[in-house]
Motif scaffolding. Structure first.
Motif, mmCIF file in Angstrom:
data_model
loop_
_atom_site.group_PDB
_atom_site.id
_atom_site.type_symbol
_atom_site.label_atom_id
_atom_site.label_comp_id
_atom_site.label_asym_id
_atom_site.label_seq_id
_atom_site.Cartn_x
_atom_site.Cartn_y
_atom_site.Cartn_z
ATOM 1 N N SER A 191 0.865 -1.278 0.162
ATOM 2 C CA SER A 191 -0.020 -0.097 -0.133
ATOM 3 C C SER A 191 0.958 1.258 0.036
ATOM 4 O O SER A 191 1.980 1.133 0.502
ATOM 5 C CB SER A 191 -1.085 0.014 1.242
ATOM 6 N N ILE A 192 0.362 2.183 -0.380
ATOM 7 C CA ILE A 192 1.018 3.723 -0.368
ATOM 8 C C ILE A 192 0.031 4.514 0.270
ATOM 9 O O ILE A 192 -1.134 4.841 -0.192
ATOM 10 C CB ILE A 192 1.397 4.107 -1.986
ATOM 11 N N GLN A 193 0.343 5.088 1.249
ATOM 12 C CA GLN A 193 -0.237 5.818 2.072
ATOM 13 C C GLN A 193 0.008 7.424 1.693
ATOM 14 O O GLN A 193 1.150 7.759 1.761
ATOM 15 C CB GLN A 193 -0.046 5.797 3.663
ATOM 16 N N PRO A 194 -1.274 8.370 1.315
ATOM 17 C CA PRO A 194 -0.912 9.509 0.883
ATOM 18 C C PRO A 194 -0.700 10.558 2.126
ATOM 19 O O PRO A 194 -0.662 10.084 3.423
ATOM 20 C CB PRO A 194 -2.409 9.957 0.402
ATOM 21 N N PRO A 195 -0.409 11.574 2.104
ATOM 22 C CA PRO A 195 -0.331 12.710 3.112
ATOM 23 C C PRO A 195 -1.549 12.668 3.987
ATOM 24 O O PRO A 195 -2.726 12.556 3.404
ATOM 25 C CB PRO A 195 0.172 13.914 2.495
ATOM 26 N N PRO A 196 -1.487 12.853 5.296
ATOM 27 C CA PRO A 196 -0.231 13.356 5.840
ATOM 28 C C PRO A 196 0.815 12.304 6.505
ATOM 29 O O PRO A 196 1.912 12.455 6.837
ATOM 30 C CB PRO A 196 -0.641 14.063 7.224
ATOM 31 N N GLU A 197 0.062 10.775 6.177
ATOM 32 C CA GLU A 197 1.160 9.839 6.698
ATOM 33 C C GLU A 197 2.353 9.800 5.665
ATOM 34 O O GLU A 197 3.284 9.527 6.124
ATOM 35 C CB GLU A 197 0.369 8.502 6.705
ATOM 36 N N SER A 198 2.098 9.702 4.480
ATOM 37 C CA SER A 198 3.086 9.681 3.508
ATOM 38 C C SER A 198 4.184 8.538 3.700
ATOM 39 O O SER A 198 5.357 8.758 3.843
ATOM 40 C CB SER A 198 3.916 11.119 3.309
ATOM 41 N N SER A 199 3.694 7.396 3.501
ATOM 42 C CA SER A 199 4.618 6.064 3.585
ATOM 43 C C SER A 199 4.282 5.064 2.642
ATOM 44 O O SER A 199 3.058 5.127 1.996
ATOM 45 C CB SER A 199 4.459 5.830 5.044
#
Length: 208
Positions: A98-106
């Protein structure tokens, strides 16, 4: 299916070659590398790791997607290697979960071919990742070939064309098959192939 496997492996070798001959910043601009990430623990399952950028933001233009097969190199300034003849550390292989968008950004990845203990030892270290290939695309290609080879149904004519080249004298058979329209000339209106297609695929199949 040999060509699909060869293509998948060739993409990995090309990634290793690019990483050896290009600076990470250039690969980042292409969207195929993130040169500095911190490895963190996650609850996504065995072998899973969360990769977070120290700046809090993933690089602009990053082109990573779910199912990408990546090389994870520790530490982040290390050399990407698939093989080592002199004991130098090699890169880990992993799949993007998975790709987490901002604010997590990971980015969450799953390391493959390693035990849980070895994976956990990576937590807290820095790494870089380089995109080698997309494993989801590879699996779809293999599954499609499986259908064509095992139970093609109304696509039996396509199966004959694709597989005849694997037989003695197959090229002459291909020329013969391709010289005739499929039995129904077009896909039947109630074809399960058409029912499973999205709008652009539906248009392309009808045009063909």
């Amino acid at each position: 299916g040999r060509w699909a496997v060869r293509e998948f492996l060739a993409e990995g070798l090309s990634c290793e070659d690019s990483a050896a001959n290009m600076i990470p910043q250039a690969l980042e601009r292409q969207g195929t590398c993130i040169s500095h990430l911190v490895i963190q623990q996650t609850d996504k399952g065995q072998g899973a790791l969360q990769l977070s950028p120290p700046s809090g933001q993933l690089p602009q233009g990053s082109n990573f997607n779910f199912g990408d097969w990546v090389f994870l190199t520790v530490p982040h300034y290390g050399q990407v290697r698939l093989h080592s003849d002199n004991g130098q550390p090699v890169s880990f292989e992993a799949e993007v979960l998975s790709i987490q968008p901002p604010p997590e950004s990971s980015i969450t990845v799953k390391v493959v071919g390693k035990g849980e203990g070895e994976t956990q030892m990576l937590i807290g270290k820095t790494c870089r990742i380089d995109r080698a290939a997309n494993h989801v695309t590879f699996r779809r290609q293999i599954n499609a070939l499986l259908v064509v080879c095992v139970s093609p149904g109304e696509l039996d004519w396509l199966s004959l064309i694709l597989l005849s080249a694997e037989e003695p004298g197959g090229f002459e058979k291909v020329a013969s098959y391709c010289g005739h329209f499929p039995p129904t000339a077009i896909f039947p209106a109630r074809s399960p192939v058409l029912r499973g297609a999205n709008s652009s695929q539906y248009t392309a199949l009808h045009a063909a």
